[in-house]
Design a protein around this motif. Sequence first.
Motif: not given
Length: 178
Positions: A113, A116-118, A132, A134-135, A176-177
């Motif tokens: 992470d 702002g991207y994973a 990737s 976008n968080m 996280l998701f």
Amino acid sequence: MSDNTLNIYEKKAEEMTATHIIKPTDKFERTEGGFVSLDYEGEHYDRVKVVRLFPFTDADKYISIREHGNDGREIGIIEDLNAMPEETVAILKKQLDLSYFTPVIQKIFSIKDEYGYAYFHVMTDKGECKFSINMGSNAVTKLSDTRLIISDVDENRFEIRDVDALTQKERRMLDLFL
């Protein structure tokens, strides 16, 4: 507004909301360029778009056939793809496979992470892959308690069919998701 103008708008609205059923007698063909054409109710469409209305829950039912261009206006719906002639099923399934290419994630090597991207590094049923997301977006969709669809920044889709089948370390990376 005149009655004539009002009638034109009413007719257009009726046409836009009407559901037309495509039958096994309607003719689909693969074009020389590799696209799909359709002859439907006396009209020929050089190129059509094939869209699943319920891609994850009922993939072979309610297939929308749309014009290519013209804002994708719907021509009609196939209620059950498997009720169509064998040749039509083969043509449309090939087109759907191209449109709905969704590699299945089998192993997660890493998820980082940053800014702002994973950044995912995974093994899929199609091979090793990095992508990737976008968080700040809704990139991860839960289809059930254990099934996920992940959409990357390029709008490619990846599937995790069973989160519980992953190792504990892999599931922690996904926390996280979830």
